[in-house]
Design a protein around this motif. Structure first.
Motif, PDB file in Angstrom:
ATOM      1  N   ASN A   1       2.015  11.668  -1.469  1.00  0.00           N
ATOM      2  CA  ASN A   1       0.580  11.763  -1.190  1.00  0.00           C
ATOM      3  C   ASN A   1       0.387  11.950   0.312  1.00  0.00           C
ATOM      4  OD1 ASN A   1      -2.159  11.316  -0.765  1.00  0.00           O
ATOM      5  ND2 ASN A   1      -2.284   9.687  -2.291  1.00  0.00           N
ATOM      6  N   TRP A   2      -0.402  12.899   0.705  1.00  0.00           N
ATOM      7  CA  TRP A   2      -0.605  13.166   2.131  1.00  0.00           C
ATOM      8  C   TRP A   2      -1.394  12.041   2.811  1.00  0.00           C
ATOM      9  CZ3 TRP A   2      -5.393  13.458   4.284  1.00  0.00           C
ATOM     10  CH2 TRP A   2      -6.466  13.630   3.423  1.00  0.00           C
ATOM     11  N   GLN A   3      -2.242  11.309   2.069  1.00  0.00           N
ATOM     12  CA  GLN A   3      -3.038  10.239   2.672  1.00  0.00           C
ATOM     13  C   GLN A   3      -2.162   9.092   3.165  1.00  0.00           C
ATOM     14  OE1 GLN A   3      -5.497   9.707  -0.726  1.00  0.00           O
ATOM     15  NE2 GLN A   3      -7.182  10.895   0.137  1.00  0.00           N
ATOM     16  N   ILE A   4      -1.093   8.814   2.445  1.00  0.00           N
ATOM     17  CA  ILE A   4      -0.161   7.774   2.872  1.00  0.00           C
ATOM     18  C   ILE A   4       0.440   8.140   4.219  1.00  0.00           C
ATOM     19  CG2 ILE A   4       2.068   6.689   2.358  1.00  0.00           C
ATOM     20  CD1 ILE A   4       1.370   6.918  -0.599  1.00  0.00           C
ATOM     21  N   VAL A   5       0.695   9.410   4.412  1.00  0.00           N
ATOM     22  CA  VAL A   5       1.323   9.857   5.655  1.00  0.00           C
ATOM     23  C   VAL A   5       0.394   9.672   6.843  1.00  0.00           C
ATOM     24  CG1 VAL A   5       2.337  11.836   6.821  1.00  0.00           C
ATOM     25  CG2 VAL A   5       2.858  11.384   4.442  1.00  0.00           C
ATOM     26  N   VAL A   6      -0.877   9.901   6.656  1.00  0.00           N
ATOM     27  CA  VAL A   6      -1.832   9.668   7.745  1.00  0.00           C
ATOM     28  C   VAL A   6      -1.763   8.204   8.177  1.00  0.00           C
ATOM     29  CG1 VAL A   6      -4.280   9.620   8.342  1.00  0.00           C
ATOM     30  CG2 VAL A   6      -3.364  11.550   7.062  1.00  0.00           C
TER      31      VAL A   6
ATOM     32  N   HIS B   1       0.830  -1.207   0.000  1.00  0.00           N
ATOM     33  CA  HIS B   1       0.000   0.000   0.000  1.00  0.00           C
ATOM     34  C   HIS B   1       0.868   1.261   0.000  1.00  0.00           C
ATOM     35  CE1 HIS B   1      -3.522  -2.472   0.776  1.00  0.00           C
ATOM     36  NE2 HIS B   1      -2.855  -3.057   1.767  1.00  0.00           N
ATOM     37  N   PHE B   2       2.188   1.089  -0.155  1.00  0.00           N
ATOM     38  CA  PHE B   2       3.179   2.173  -0.111  1.00  0.00           C
ATOM     39  C   PHE B   2       3.170   2.904   1.228  1.00  0.00           C
ATOM     40  CE2 PHE B   2       2.547   1.498  -4.627  1.00  0.00           C
ATOM     41  CZ  PHE B   2       3.862   1.403  -5.054  1.00  0.00           C
ATOM     42  N   ILE B   3       2.817   2.194   2.290  1.00  0.00           N
ATOM     43  CA  ILE B   3       2.844   2.773   3.630  1.00  0.00           C
ATOM     44  C   ILE B   3       4.248   2.585   4.189  1.00  0.00           C
ATOM     45  CG2 ILE B   3       1.944   2.657   5.989  1.00  0.00           C
ATOM     46  CD1 ILE B   3      -0.647   1.506   4.779  1.00  0.00           C
ATOM     47  N   PRO B   4       4.963   3.664   4.450  1.00  0.00           N
ATOM     48  CA  PRO B   4       6.303   3.516   5.011  1.00  0.00           C
ATOM     49  C   PRO B   4       6.218   3.033   6.453  1.00  0.00           C
ATOM     50  CG  PRO B   4       5.742   5.836   4.776  1.00  0.00           C
ATOM     51  CD  PRO B   4       4.613   5.049   4.196  1.00  0.00           C
ATOM     52  N   SER B   5       7.032   2.052   6.764  1.00  0.00           N
ATOM     53  CA  SER B   5       7.020   1.479   8.103  1.00  0.00           C
ATOM     54  C   SER B   5       7.806   2.326   9.081  1.00  0.00           C
ATOM     55  CB  SER B   5       7.613   0.073   8.058  1.00  0.00           C
ATOM     56  OG  SER B   5       8.923   0.136   7.523  1.00  0.00           O
ATOM     57  N   GLY B   6       8.520   3.282   8.601  1.00  0.00           N
ATOM     58  CA  GLY B   6       9.328   4.150   9.435  1.00  0.00           C
ATOM     59  C   GLY B   6      10.178   5.031   8.554  1.00  0.00           C
ATOM     60  N   GLY B   7      11.214   5.591   9.141  1.00  0.00           N
ATOM     61  CA  GLY B   7      12.071   6.495   8.397  1.00  0.00           C
ATOM     62  C   GLY B   7      12.790   5.817   7.250  1.00  0.00           C
ATOM     63  N   ALA B   8      13.433   4.674   7.529  1.00  0.00           N
ATOM     64  CA  ALA B   8      14.114   3.938   6.460  1.00  0.00           C
ATOM     65  C   ALA B   8      13.092   3.429   5.450  1.00  0.00           C
ATOM     66  CB  ALA B   8      14.923   2.785   7.039  1.00  0.00           C
ATOM     67  N   GLY B   9      11.956   2.969   5.937  1.00  0.00           N
ATOM     68  CA  GLY B   9      10.888   2.541   5.034  1.00  0.00           C
ATOM     69  C   GLY B   9      10.376   3.696   4.196  1.00  0.00           C
ATOM     70  N   GLY B  10      10.286   4.872   4.799  1.00  0.00           N
ATOM     71  CA  GLY B  10       9.850   6.061   4.067  1.00  0.00           C
ATOM     72  C   GLY B  10      10.839   6.446   2.985  1.00  0.00           C
ATOM     73  N   LEU B  11      12.111   6.408   3.328  1.00  0.00           N
ATOM     74  CA  LEU B  11      13.132   6.703   2.324  1.00  0.00           C
ATOM     75  C   LEU B  11      13.143   5.631   1.234  1.00  0.00           C
ATOM     76  CD1 LEU B  11      15.987   7.932   4.698  1.00  0.00           C
ATOM     77  CD2 LEU B  11      14.448   9.327   3.294  1.00  0.00           C
ATOM     78  N   THR B  12      12.848   4.385   1.610  1.00  0.00           N
ATOM     79  CA  THR B  12      12.753   3.295   0.644  1.00  0.00           C
ATOM     80  C   THR B  12      11.592   3.537  -0.322  1.00  0.00           C
ATOM     81  OG1 THR B  12      13.686   1.721   2.225  1.00  0.00           O
ATOM     82  CG2 THR B  12      12.422   0.805   0.407  1.00  0.00           C
ATOM     83  N   VAL B  13      10.455   3.957   0.215  1.00  0.00           N
ATOM     84  CA  VAL B  13       9.297   4.269  -0.639  1.00  0.00           C
ATOM     85  C   VAL B  13       9.654   5.390  -1.617  1.00  0.00           C
ATOM     86  CG1 VAL B  13       6.964   5.266  -0.615  1.00  0.00           C
ATOM     87  CG2 VAL B  13       7.541   3.410   0.941  1.00  0.00           C
TER      88      VAL B  13
END
Length: 186
Positions: free
Chosen positions: A145-150, A8-20
């Motif tokens: 996308n801001w929705q992913i961040v929520v 769902h492209f939900i980052p699991s954290g900081g490294a996950g976010g950078l990975t996305v």
């Protein structure tokens, strides 16, 4: 992460976010991006946490990247409902990271920075982990996308609560005694 969050492209954290972000910009496979980011943080772990923690972190990084690749490519457990996947992914993420941090090692990425701050300030590692990841999530909201961040913030809040609970969980030594070899006295 590979089964419940990354589809769902939900980052699991900081490294996950950078990975996305790496996947979004360069179509780099998630497992490879995660390994690159985590491996780069290993130098920080060696300097601030010591060699034994860095070795444990290297094992955690490698295990995480292999597991993400296996689940992303071969095992599809996703319920195809973002909220169910978010809930299950947050629980498994919190348990896994909590167990690693309890042993003084990290799964890599931002967990290394959180563990350094936790040791320096004598606070649970979930709080600095949440704050650092929040900054990365804001960047993702602006770019993707801001929705992913929520969803990512909900995942982080829930998983960091589990991380802190596991980090402070008191397990009496005799509870796990069945794991130790028992020898008969003659």
């Amino acid at each position: 992460m590979g089964s419940f969050l990354f589809p769902h492209f939900i980052p699991s954290g900081g490294a996950g976010g950078l990975t996305v972000l790496l996947n979004y910009w360069f179509s780099l496979p998630m497992s490879i991006g995660l390994f690159i980011i985590n491996a780069s943080m290993l130098l920080i772990a060696v300097h601030y946490l010591g060699t034994s923690s860095a070795i444990g972190t290297l094992v955690g990084i490698t295990g995480t990247s292999i597991a993400v690749n296996l689940f992303e490519v071969y095992v599809h457990l996703s319920f195809q409902n973002v909220w169910i996947d978010l809930f299950i992914g947050s629980i498994t993420l919190g348990i896994g990271v909590g167990l690693l941090l309890r042993q003084g090692v990290s799964h890599g990425g931002i967990g290394i920075l959180a563990l350094i701050i936790s040791k320096a300030r004598r606070i649970p590692p979930g709080k600095p982990l949440f704050l650092i990841n929040g900054v990365i999530f804001i960047i993702i909201s602006y770019i993707i996308n801001w929705q992913i961040v929520v969803q990512a913030v909900i995942c982080q809040w829930f998983s960091t609560k589990i991380i802190d609970w596991i980090f402070h969980l008191h397990v009496p030594p005799n509870v796990l005694s069945f794991l130790q070899p028992q020898f008969r006295k003659k």
